[in-house]
Write a protein that holds these residues in place. Sequence first.
Motif, PDB file in Angstrom:
ATOM      1  N   CYS A 152       3.561  -4.481   5.891  1.00  0.00           N
ATOM      2  CA  CYS A 152       2.433  -4.777   4.993  1.00  0.00           C
ATOM      3  C   CYS A 152       1.411  -3.650   4.991  1.00  0.00           C
ATOM      4  CB  CYS A 152       1.778  -6.099   5.381  1.00  0.00           C
ATOM      5  SG  CYS A 152       2.828  -7.500   5.016  1.00  0.00           S
ATOM      6  N   LEU A 153       1.161  -3.068   6.150  1.00  0.00           N
ATOM      7  CA  LEU A 153       0.211  -1.965   6.221  1.00  0.00           C
ATOM      8  C   LEU A 153       0.743  -0.751   5.474  1.00  0.00           C
ATOM      9  CD1 LEU A 153      -1.082  -2.207   9.899  1.00  0.00           C
ATOM     10  CD2 LEU A 153      -2.322  -2.761   7.815  1.00  0.00           C
ATOM     11  N   LEU A 154       2.021  -0.482   5.579  1.00  0.00           N
ATOM     12  CA  LEU A 154       2.606   0.662   4.881  1.00  0.00           C
ATOM     13  C   LEU A 154       2.660   0.433   3.375  1.00  0.00           C
ATOM     14  CD1 LEU A 154       5.520   1.671   7.265  1.00  0.00           C
ATOM     15  CD2 LEU A 154       3.325   2.837   6.949  1.00  0.00           C
ATOM     16  N   SER A 207      -9.828   0.643   3.240  1.00  0.00           N
ATOM     17  CA  SER A 207      -9.986  -0.030   4.528  1.00  0.00           C
ATOM     18  C   SER A 207      -8.749   0.139   5.391  1.00  0.00           C
ATOM     19  CB  SER A 207     -10.306  -1.507   4.330  1.00  0.00           C
ATOM     20  OG  SER A 207      -9.233  -2.136   3.673  1.00  0.00           O
ATOM     21  N   LEU A 208      -7.584   0.204   4.763  1.00  0.00           N
ATOM     22  CA  LEU A 208      -6.368   0.414   5.536  1.00  0.00           C
ATOM     23  C   LEU A 208      -6.275   1.851   6.028  1.00  0.00           C
ATOM     24  CD1 LEU A 208      -3.715  -1.667   3.619  1.00  0.00           C
ATOM     25  CD2 LEU A 208      -4.824  -2.199   5.772  1.00  0.00           C
ATOM     26  N   SER A 216      -6.546   5.176  11.145  1.00  0.00           N
ATOM     27  CA  SER A 216      -7.057   6.283  11.949  1.00  0.00           C
ATOM     28  C   SER A 216      -7.588   5.826  13.312  1.00  0.00           C
ATOM     29  CB  SER A 216      -8.163   7.016  11.179  1.00  0.00           C
ATOM     30  OG  SER A 216      -9.264   6.144  10.989  1.00  0.00           O
ATOM     31  N   ARG A 217      -7.583   4.541  13.585  1.00  0.00           N
ATOM     32  CA  ARG A 217      -8.058   4.049  14.884  1.00  0.00           C
ATOM     33  C   ARG A 217      -7.096   2.994  15.406  1.00  0.00           C
ATOM     34  NH1 ARG A 217     -10.500  -0.931  14.265  1.00  0.00           N
ATOM     35  NH2 ARG A 217     -11.075  -1.453  12.146  1.00  0.00           N
ATOM     36  N   ASP A 218      -7.262   2.622  16.656  1.00  0.00           N
ATOM     37  CA  ASP A 218      -6.426   1.578  17.239  1.00  0.00           C
ATOM     38  C   ASP A 218      -6.873   0.220  16.718  1.00  0.00           C
ATOM     39  OD1 ASP A 218      -5.001   3.401  18.719  1.00  0.00           O
ATOM     40  OD2 ASP A 218      -6.267   3.193  20.499  1.00  0.00           O
ATOM     41  N   LEU A 219      -5.906  -0.627  16.435  1.00  0.00           N
ATOM     42  CA  LEU A 219      -6.190  -1.973  15.941  1.00  0.00           C
ATOM     43  C   LEU A 219      -5.739  -3.005  16.960  1.00  0.00           C
ATOM     44  CD1 LEU A 219      -4.905  -1.951  12.242  1.00  0.00           C
ATOM     45  CD2 LEU A 219      -7.253  -1.973  13.012  1.00  0.00           C
ATOM     46  N   SER A 220      -6.519  -4.054  17.065  1.00  0.00           N
ATOM     47  CA  SER A 220      -6.053  -5.186  17.864  1.00  0.00           C
ATOM     48  C   SER A 220      -5.083  -5.989  16.996  1.00  0.00           C
ATOM     49  CB  SER A 220      -7.226  -6.065  18.291  1.00  0.00           C
ATOM     50  OG  SER A 220      -7.753  -6.747  17.172  1.00  0.00           O
ATOM     51  N   LEU A 221      -4.335  -6.865  17.616  1.00  0.00           N
ATOM     52  CA  LEU A 221      -3.399  -7.695  16.867  1.00  0.00           C
ATOM     53  C   LEU A 221      -4.144  -8.565  15.866  1.00  0.00           C
ATOM     54  CD1 LEU A 221      -0.559  -8.729  16.337  1.00  0.00           C
ATOM     55  CD2 LEU A 221      -0.874 -10.344  18.209  1.00  0.00           C
ATOM     56  N   GLN A 222      -5.278  -9.106  16.267  1.00  0.00           N
ATOM     57  CA  GLN A 222      -6.065  -9.956  15.363  1.00  0.00           C
ATOM     58  C   GLN A 222      -6.532  -9.175  14.139  1.00  0.00           C
ATOM     59  OE1 GLN A 222      -6.476 -13.166  15.459  1.00  0.00           O
ATOM     60  NE2 GLN A 222      -5.398 -13.420  17.387  1.00  0.00           N
ATOM     61  N   GLU A 223      -6.996  -7.923  14.347  1.00  0.00           N
ATOM     62  CA  GLU A 223      -7.443  -7.103  13.218  1.00  0.00           C
ATOM     63  C   GLU A 223      -6.271  -6.769  12.293  1.00  0.00           C
ATOM     64  OE1 GLU A 223     -11.135  -4.534  15.041  1.00  0.00           O
ATOM     65  OE2 GLU A 223      -9.089  -3.941  15.579  1.00  0.00           O
ATOM     66  N   ALA A 224      -5.124  -6.452  12.878  1.00  0.00           N
ATOM     67  CA  ALA A 224      -3.949  -6.121  12.077  1.00  0.00           C
ATOM     68  C   ALA A 224      -3.502  -7.323  11.251  1.00  0.00           C
ATOM     69  CB  ALA A 224      -2.821  -5.641  12.976  1.00  0.00           C
ATOM     70  N   LEU A 225      -3.515  -8.502  11.863  1.00  0.00           N
ATOM     71  CA  LEU A 225      -3.126  -9.711  11.123  1.00  0.00           C
ATOM     72  C   LEU A 225      -4.131 -10.021  10.022  1.00  0.00           C
ATOM     73  CD1 LEU A 225      -1.823 -11.985  14.001  1.00  0.00           C
ATOM     74  CD2 LEU A 225      -0.490 -10.807  12.266  1.00  0.00           C
ATOM     75  N   ALA A 226      -5.423  -9.847  10.316  1.00  0.00           N
ATOM     76  CA  ALA A 226      -6.447 -10.102   9.305  1.00  0.00           C
ATOM     77  C   ALA A 226      -6.279  -9.153   8.116  1.00  0.00           C
ATOM     78  CB  ALA A 226      -7.837  -9.959   9.913  1.00  0.00           C
ATOM     79  N   THR A 262      -3.532  -7.670   7.224  1.00  0.00           N
ATOM     80  CA  THR A 262      -2.273  -8.025   6.558  1.00  0.00           C
ATOM     81  C   THR A 262      -2.482  -9.203   5.624  1.00  0.00           C
ATOM     82  OG1 THR A 262      -1.009  -7.228   8.442  1.00  0.00           O
ATOM     83  CG2 THR A 262       0.120  -8.708   6.941  1.00  0.00           C
ATOM     84  N   LEU A 263      -3.159 -10.230   6.088  1.00  0.00           N
ATOM     85  CA  LEU A 263      -3.420 -11.398   5.237  1.00  0.00           C
ATOM     86  C   LEU A 263      -4.347 -11.049   4.081  1.00  0.00           C
ATOM     87  CD1 LEU A 263      -3.779 -14.264   7.851  1.00  0.00           C
ATOM     88  CD2 LEU A 263      -1.927 -13.912   6.223  1.00  0.00           C
ATOM     89  N   GLN A 264      -5.291 -10.155   4.339  1.00  0.00           N
ATOM     90  CA  GLN A 264      -6.246  -9.771   3.299  1.00  0.00           C
ATOM     91  C   GLN A 264      -5.542  -9.012   2.169  1.00  0.00           C
ATOM     92  OE1 GLN A 264      -9.281  -7.173   4.751  1.00  0.00           O
ATOM     93  NE2 GLN A 264     -10.510  -7.310   2.901  1.00  0.00           N
ATOM     94  N   HIS A 265      -4.572  -8.186   2.507  1.00  0.00           N
ATOM     95  CA  HIS A 265      -3.922  -7.354   1.501  1.00  0.00           C
ATOM     96  C   HIS A 265      -2.580  -7.913   1.036  1.00  0.00           C
ATOM     97  CE1 HIS A 265      -6.886  -4.193   1.613  1.00  0.00           C
ATOM     98  NE2 HIS A 265      -6.942  -4.374   2.920  1.00  0.00           N
ATOM     99  N   ASN A 266      -2.168  -9.039   1.565  1.00  0.00           N
ATOM    100  CA  ASN A 266      -0.939  -9.672   1.114  1.00  0.00           C
ATOM    101  C   ASN A 266      -1.175 -11.179   1.049  1.00  0.00           C
ATOM    102  OD1 ASN A 266       1.618 -10.460   0.504  1.00  0.00           O
ATOM    103  ND2 ASN A 266       2.619  -9.206   2.060  1.00  0.00           N
ATOM    104  N   PRO A 267      -1.819 -11.666  -0.022  1.00  0.00           N
ATOM    105  CA  PRO A 267      -2.173 -13.086  -0.122  1.00  0.00           C
ATOM    106  C   PRO A 267      -0.976 -14.029  -0.116  1.00  0.00           C
ATOM    107  CG  PRO A 267      -3.104 -11.822  -1.962  1.00  0.00           C
ATOM    108  CD  PRO A 267      -2.258 -10.892  -1.163  1.00  0.00           C
ATOM    109  N   ALA A 268       0.216 -13.522  -0.404  1.00  0.00           N
ATOM    110  CA  ALA A 268       1.391 -14.395  -0.380  1.00  0.00           C
ATOM    111  C   ALA A 268       1.642 -14.946   1.020  1.00  0.00           C
ATOM    112  CB  ALA A 268       2.622 -13.638  -0.871  1.00  0.00           C
TER     113      ALA A 268
END
Length: 99
Positions: free
Chosen positions: A18-20, A27-28, A33-43, A45-51
């Motif tokens: 989803c990030l790719l 925002s992506l 360019s920085r380290d993401l926590s799992l919660q940030e990555a999931l947020a 992902t959900l923000q940019h893939n509403p399905a």
Amino acid sequence: MKTVCVPVRLIAPLVVACLLSTAGSGSLADAASRDLSLQEALALTLQHNPALAVYPHRLRAADADSLQASLRPQPALSLDVENIAGSNELHGLDGAEVT
């Protein structure tokens, strides 16, 4: 509501894909360019893939189906009355048959 633990090995490929797939957004690009926590990555992902937003609702529906299946059915009572309006000697309720 039950908490469901999903192994990171199942979520990681989804997050990366989803990030790719949405790498052009600002925002992506900042997140890459920085380290993401799992919660940030999931947020993100959900923000940019509403399905993907439907899955928590499907999980709740599955939990509700499981609960409903574990309940006993509602009791039912039926009464049938036949020949309620008879004729001659069996007029009125005299000739009624109840089952």
